[in-house]
Design a protein around this motif. Structure first.
Motif, PDB file in Angstrom:
ATOM      1  N   THR A 159       0.451  -1.052  -0.125  1.00  0.00           N
ATOM      2  CA  THR A 159      -0.296  -0.124  -0.384  1.00  0.00           C
ATOM      3  C   THR A 159       0.798   1.457  -0.396  1.00  0.00           C
ATOM      4  OG1 THR A 159      -0.115  -0.280   2.536  1.00  0.00           O
ATOM      5  CG2 THR A 159      -2.142  -1.077   1.251  1.00  0.00           C
ATOM      6  N   LEU A 160       1.929   1.137   0.527  1.00  0.00           N
ATOM      7  CA  LEU A 160       2.580   2.329   1.112  1.00  0.00           C
ATOM      8  C   LEU A 160       4.094   2.452   0.065  1.00  0.00           C
ATOM      9  CD1 LEU A 160       2.593   3.665   4.668  1.00  0.00           C
ATOM     10  CD2 LEU A 160       1.081   4.079   2.708  1.00  0.00           C
ATOM     11  N   ALA A 161       4.961   1.634  -0.222  1.00  0.00           N
ATOM     12  CA  ALA A 161       5.826   1.524  -1.018  1.00  0.00           C
ATOM     13  C   ALA A 161       5.884   1.817  -2.271  1.00  0.00           C
ATOM     14  CB  ALA A 161       6.726  -0.027  -0.469  1.00  0.00           C
ATOM     15  N   PRO A 162       6.805   2.729  -3.052  1.00  0.00           N
ATOM     16  CA  PRO A 162       6.075   3.191  -4.367  1.00  0.00           C
ATOM     17  C   PRO A 162       6.910   2.405  -5.163  1.00  0.00           C
ATOM     18  CG  PRO A 162       8.370   4.130  -3.034  1.00  0.00           C
ATOM     19  CD  PRO A 162       7.271   3.400  -2.105  1.00  0.00           C
ATOM     20  N   ALA A 163       6.083   2.062  -6.318  1.00  0.00           N
ATOM     21  CA  ALA A 163       6.413   1.585  -7.361  1.00  0.00           C
ATOM     22  C   ALA A 163       7.611   1.889  -8.240  1.00  0.00           C
ATOM     23  CB  ALA A 163       5.242   0.922  -8.949  1.00  0.00           C
ATOM     24  N   PRO A 164       8.138   1.338  -9.479  1.00  0.00           N
ATOM     25  CA  PRO A 164       9.135   1.700 -10.333  1.00  0.00           C
ATOM     26  C   PRO A 164       8.488   2.853 -10.543  1.00  0.00           C
ATOM     27  CG  PRO A 164       9.108  -0.924 -10.449  1.00  0.00           C
ATOM     28  CD  PRO A 164       8.053  -0.066  -9.598  1.00  0.00           C
ATOM     29  N   GLY A 165       9.980   3.781 -10.965  1.00  0.00           N
ATOM     30  CA  GLY A 165       8.765   5.140 -11.881  1.00  0.00           C
ATOM     31  C   GLY A 165      10.036   5.591 -12.404  1.00  0.00           C
ATOM     32  N   ALA A 166      10.286   6.777 -13.175  1.00  0.00           N
ATOM     33  CA  ALA A 166      11.483   7.395 -14.194  1.00  0.00           C
ATOM     34  C   ALA A 166      12.799   7.542 -13.474  1.00  0.00           C
ATOM     35  CB  ALA A 166      11.498   8.491 -15.099  1.00  0.00           C
ATOM     36  N   ARG A 167      13.965   6.439 -14.122  1.00  0.00           N
ATOM     37  CA  ARG A 167      15.292   6.505 -13.804  1.00  0.00           C
ATOM     38  C   ARG A 167      16.191   7.255 -14.717  1.00  0.00           C
ATOM     39  NH1 ARG A 167      18.028   3.252  -9.937  1.00  0.00           N
ATOM     40  NH2 ARG A 167      16.403   2.334  -9.748  1.00  0.00           N
ATOM     41  N   PRO A 168      16.896   8.481 -14.403  1.00  0.00           N
ATOM     42  CA  PRO A 168      17.442   9.676 -14.604  1.00  0.00           C
ATOM     43  C   PRO A 168      18.883   8.428 -15.003  1.00  0.00           C
ATOM     44  CG  PRO A 168      17.108  10.274 -12.305  1.00  0.00           C
ATOM     45  CD  PRO A 168      16.436   9.217 -12.419  1.00  0.00           C
ATOM     46  N   ASP A 169      19.247   9.531 -16.289  1.00  0.00           N
ATOM     47  CA  ASP A 169      19.691   8.853 -17.256  1.00  0.00           C
ATOM     48  C   ASP A 169      21.590   9.701 -16.751  1.00  0.00           C
ATOM     49  OD1 ASP A 169      20.027  11.130 -18.339  1.00  0.00           O
ATOM     50  OD2 ASP A 169      19.678   9.950 -20.360  1.00  0.00           O
ATOM     51  N   PHE A 202      22.814   4.518 -17.773  1.00  0.00           N
ATOM     52  CA  PHE A 202      22.921   5.445 -16.440  1.00  0.00           C
ATOM     53  C   PHE A 202      23.233   5.493 -15.540  1.00  0.00           C
ATOM     54  CE2 PHE A 202      18.753   2.264 -17.891  1.00  0.00           C
ATOM     55  CZ  PHE A 202      17.750   2.954 -17.896  1.00  0.00           C
ATOM     56  N   PRO A 203      23.795   6.092 -14.723  1.00  0.00           N
ATOM     57  CA  PRO A 203      25.511   6.697 -14.134  1.00  0.00           C
ATOM     58  C   PRO A 203      25.837   5.127 -13.147  1.00  0.00           C
ATOM     59  CG  PRO A 203      23.114   7.682 -12.838  1.00  0.00           C
ATOM     60  CD  PRO A 203      22.169   7.120 -14.491  1.00  0.00           C
ATOM     61  N   ARG A 204      26.941   5.012 -13.318  1.00  0.00           N
ATOM     62  CA  ARG A 204      27.830   3.804 -12.675  1.00  0.00           C
ATOM     63  C   ARG A 204      27.446   3.611 -11.285  1.00  0.00           C
ATOM     64  NH1 ARG A 204      29.988   0.780 -15.789  1.00  0.00           N
ATOM     65  NH2 ARG A 204      30.663   1.274 -17.476  1.00  0.00           N
ATOM     66  N   ILE A 205      27.852   2.571 -10.466  1.00  0.00           N
ATOM     67  CA  ILE A 205      27.379   2.418  -8.905  1.00  0.00           C
ATOM     68  C   ILE A 205      29.113   2.750  -9.263  1.00  0.00           C
ATOM     69  CG2 ILE A 205      27.257   1.027  -7.168  1.00  0.00           C
ATOM     70  CD1 ILE A 205      25.190  -0.112  -9.786  1.00  0.00           C
ATOM     71  N   PRO A 206      29.860   3.909  -7.787  1.00  0.00           N
ATOM     72  CA  PRO A 206      30.856   4.380  -7.912  1.00  0.00           C
ATOM     73  C   PRO A 206      31.255   3.512  -6.343  1.00  0.00           C
ATOM     74  CG  PRO A 206      28.722   5.898  -6.517  1.00  0.00           C
ATOM     75  CD  PRO A 206      28.177   4.810  -7.570  1.00  0.00           C
ATOM     76  N   LEU A 207      32.713   2.973  -6.461  1.00  0.00           N
ATOM     77  CA  LEU A 207      33.153   1.837  -5.606  1.00  0.00           C
ATOM     78  C   LEU A 207      33.518   2.388  -4.321  1.00  0.00           C
ATOM     79  CD1 LEU A 207      35.137   0.092  -8.512  1.00  0.00           C
ATOM     80  CD2 LEU A 207      33.484  -0.914  -7.314  1.00  0.00           C
ATOM     81  N   PHE A 208      33.634   1.947  -3.020  1.00  0.00           N
ATOM     82  CA  PHE A 208      34.055   3.022  -1.933  1.00  0.00           C
ATOM     83  C   PHE A 208      35.527   3.163  -1.857  1.00  0.00           C
ATOM     84  CE2 PHE A 208      30.577   1.885   1.388  1.00  0.00           C
ATOM     85  CZ  PHE A 208      30.029   2.399   0.033  1.00  0.00           C
ATOM     86  N   ALA A 209      35.558   3.608  -0.703  1.00  0.00           N
ATOM     87  CA  ALA A 209      37.680   4.235  -0.868  1.00  0.00           C
ATOM     88  C   ALA A 209      38.056   2.338  -0.328  1.00  0.00           C
ATOM     89  CB  ALA A 209      37.989   5.054  -0.678  1.00  0.00           C
ATOM     90  N   PRO A 210      38.930   1.597  -0.462  1.00  0.00           N
ATOM     91  CA  PRO A 210      39.482   1.103   0.492  1.00  0.00           C
ATOM     92  C   PRO A 210      40.500   1.079   1.700  1.00  0.00           C
ATOM     93  CG  PRO A 210      40.860   0.742  -2.297  1.00  0.00           C
ATOM     94  CD  PRO A 210      39.487   1.673  -1.594  1.00  0.00           C
ATOM     95  N   GLU A 211      40.283   0.397   2.301  1.00  0.00           N
ATOM     96  CA  GLU A 211      40.527   0.635   4.043  1.00  0.00           C
ATOM     97  C   GLU A 211      41.936  -0.160   3.909  1.00  0.00           C
ATOM     98  OE1 GLU A 211      38.443   1.614   6.855  1.00  0.00           O
ATOM     99  OE2 GLU A 211      36.764   3.024   5.475  1.00  0.00           O
TER     100      GLU A 211
END
Length: 545
Positions: free
Chosen positions: A292-302, A405-414
């Motif tokens: 009832t509350l969670a959003p359905a898929p919508g337009a995704r920015p490129d 679509f935008p790439r998924i960035p990687l974290f800084a390794p430690e």
């Protein structure tokens, strides 16, 4: 009927016998039926147990596997790697799809351990909402906070579930105060616990004022028995236990904590439910809330910020690569989130970065470790593409109208360690395994001329990633490895011109990641500061995270 058969039957139930869907094939209508979300939590908050309980209540499985620790633990369908079973934690991310109340649920399970934050971040790039699980006894823990901040940064709305109310814990009002003061999230209870933590009778339905009583089943392995009764009946049954709960909720409601859908979707507020996943208390209420509350898929920015409408031709992006799910075939599966259009198995799509065609003959739906052939998918769904060796995390696939679509960035390794093949005759398997682990994102793989191809540097956000890499190199690729820890703890992106200067300084080194990013690593932040002052401005920049 087994779990896979139940799953296939329920999804098929949304279609006519001839395969046509009830909505006439309209992509926007199919997208509106989808709810795609992830469960986030601190380790041991009950995330895998909740995942099982949700699948149980949707009749996707017949019996839930409660997580009791590695000694007597049932194997949950979302935790299938040997190390997960040994340690009682989730390491990989799993996908579960099932039908519930006319809705198609796509549940993307995530690792809870902080060492696997990168994998969790990749999953959060592919969902439209998140369920934040809070341990009733511990409140908001560090990893919960970190993952919530990722949701906030990505604009992902969050539903909060206070879990383990069957055990002694904090006061309910104290947890609401934590949400407000620690993470600046406005709580909006949909249910309120009747009985203090450890003495759980059921919940007050905040919308109706009714009492929903929970009765556990043997072992908590099947759906809990629920009985709904009026406030008057609840007061006669429970006396002060009921009136105390009503008074607590009334106190909260008088402060402006009623449900506000706009605040929820904006990420400023969160609906809150109370329950116990291990006893299956409150799980159906969560499913109903998602529908009832969670959003359905919508337009995704490129990548340029322009939105790609769900009704546009097919597009999707790769958010995960996983190998070794089928030991019989040693195949490699790319998980693709559908962003727009209708996907049909066998369609030829285009790889956005290379412009090359990509055939999708071997498309599958994934239910934990089980797979079945997938014929079509719509926005919000996840496709498993088998043996997709040309794909990497963050890649975009499209049909007809180009999009990236935008790439998924990687974290800084430690954490950093040199990897070497423990058996000299296994160099071919060693190179193949290291390359694949890097492509999957299990670890980041760094190279330099100074160390050579036979001694790559593995970089990780958390040291447990090294344990996974060692285990998989030995058991999947047949090439045990030795890891030699390096004394670095800080990483920055570095320009090519500055790399020789970095390499000339003690306690510092420059390497190149497999995606081409040049990285400088330092023993500590003081060594970083010492080297940076001798470099041209802009030579070192932070890596995401």
């Amino acid at each position: 009927m087994d779990a896979t058969a139940l799953h296939d039957r329920d999804l098929a139930g949304s279609r006519d016998p001839d395969g046509a869907d009830h909505h006439g094939g309209a992509v926007a209508e199919e997208a509106a039926r989808r709810r795609t979300f992830a469960v986030i939590s601190h380790p041991d908050a009950g995330k895998s147990t909740l995942t099982e309980a949700l699948a149980l209540h949707a009749r996707a499985i017949g019996e839930a596997g409660a997580v009791h620790g590695k000694g007597n633990r049932r194997g949950v369908v979302s935790d299938w790697m040997e190390m997960e079973k040994d340690r009682g934690i989730s390491i990989t991310s799993a996908v579960l799809q099932f039908a519930y109340d006319g809705t198609v649920i796509n549940l993307l399970d995530t690792p809870g351990h902080a060492d696997f934050s990168e994998d969790t971040y990749r999953v959060l790039a592919a969902v439209d909402a998140a369920v934040m699980l809070v341990d009733a006894a511990k409140g908001i823990e560090p990893q919960t906070f970190k993952l919530f901040e990722v949701c906030r940064a990505r604009g992902v709305p969050v539903i909060t579930v206070v879990n383990k109310w069957d055990r002694p814990g904090l006061d309910a009002l104290a947890i609401m105060d934590e949400l407000t003061t620690r993470i600046d999230l406005h709580p909006m209870p949909l249910t309120w616990p009747v009985g203090v933590a450890g003495d759980f009778h059921g919940v007050l339905d905040c919308a109706t004022g009714d009492f929903v009583q929970f009765t556990r089943t043997p072992g908590g392995a099947t759906e809990a028995i629920t009985t709904r009764m009026s406030a008057e009946e609840a007061e006669r049954l429970l006396g002060s236990v009921w009136t105390d709960a009503v008074e607590e909720y009334d106190l909260l409601r008088s402060s402006g904590h009623d449900l506000d859908l706009e605040l929820f979707l904006s990420g400023a507020a969160s609906p809150v439910l109370f329950g116990s996943a291990v006893l299956n208390f409150g799980v159906r209420q969560l499913l109903d809330t998602l529908v009832t509350l969670a959003p359905a898929p919508g337009a995704r920015p490129d990548r340029s910020g322009d939105p790609r409408a769900v009704s546009a031709p097919f597009s999707g992006f790769v958010f995960k690569i996983q190998a070794g799910m089928d030991k019989a075939h040693r195949d490699r599966l790319a998980f693709v989130r559908v962003c727009s259009g209708r996907f049909t198995r066998g369609m030829v799509v285009t790889h956005a970065d290379t412009g090359r065609p990509f055939a999708t003959k071997y498309a599958q739906s994934v239910f934990g470790r089980d797979r079945s052939t997938l014929d079509e998918a719509f926005p919000g769904d996840v496709i498993g593409l088998v043996n997709a060796n040309a794909l990497r995390v963050g890649d975009t696939l499209f049909a007809d109208e180009k999009v990236a679509f935008p790439r998924i960035p990687l974290f800084a390794p430690e954490h950093f360690a040199v990897a070497r093949a423990a058996v000299t005759g296994k160099q071919k398997q060693f190179r193949k395994g290291i390359e694949q682990l890097g492509e999957e994102g299990v670890v980041q793989v760094l190279h330099s001329d100074r160390r050579g191809a036979q001694a790559p540097v593995l970089a990780a956000v958390g040291p447990m990633q090294f344990d996974v890499a060692k285990h998989r190199m030995e058991h999947e690729f047949g090439s045990p490895i030795r890891l030699e820890p390096l004394g670095y703890s800080v990483a920055r992106a570095v320009t090519a011109a500055a790399m020789p200067i970095v390499d000339s300084r003690p306690g510092a080194e420059s390497l190149t990641r497999e995606d081409g990013l040049h990285i400088a690593v330092f023993a500590d932040k003081w060594r970083l500061a010492s080297v940076e002052k001798d470099l041209p401005a802009g030579s070192l920049t932070p890596i995401f995270g």
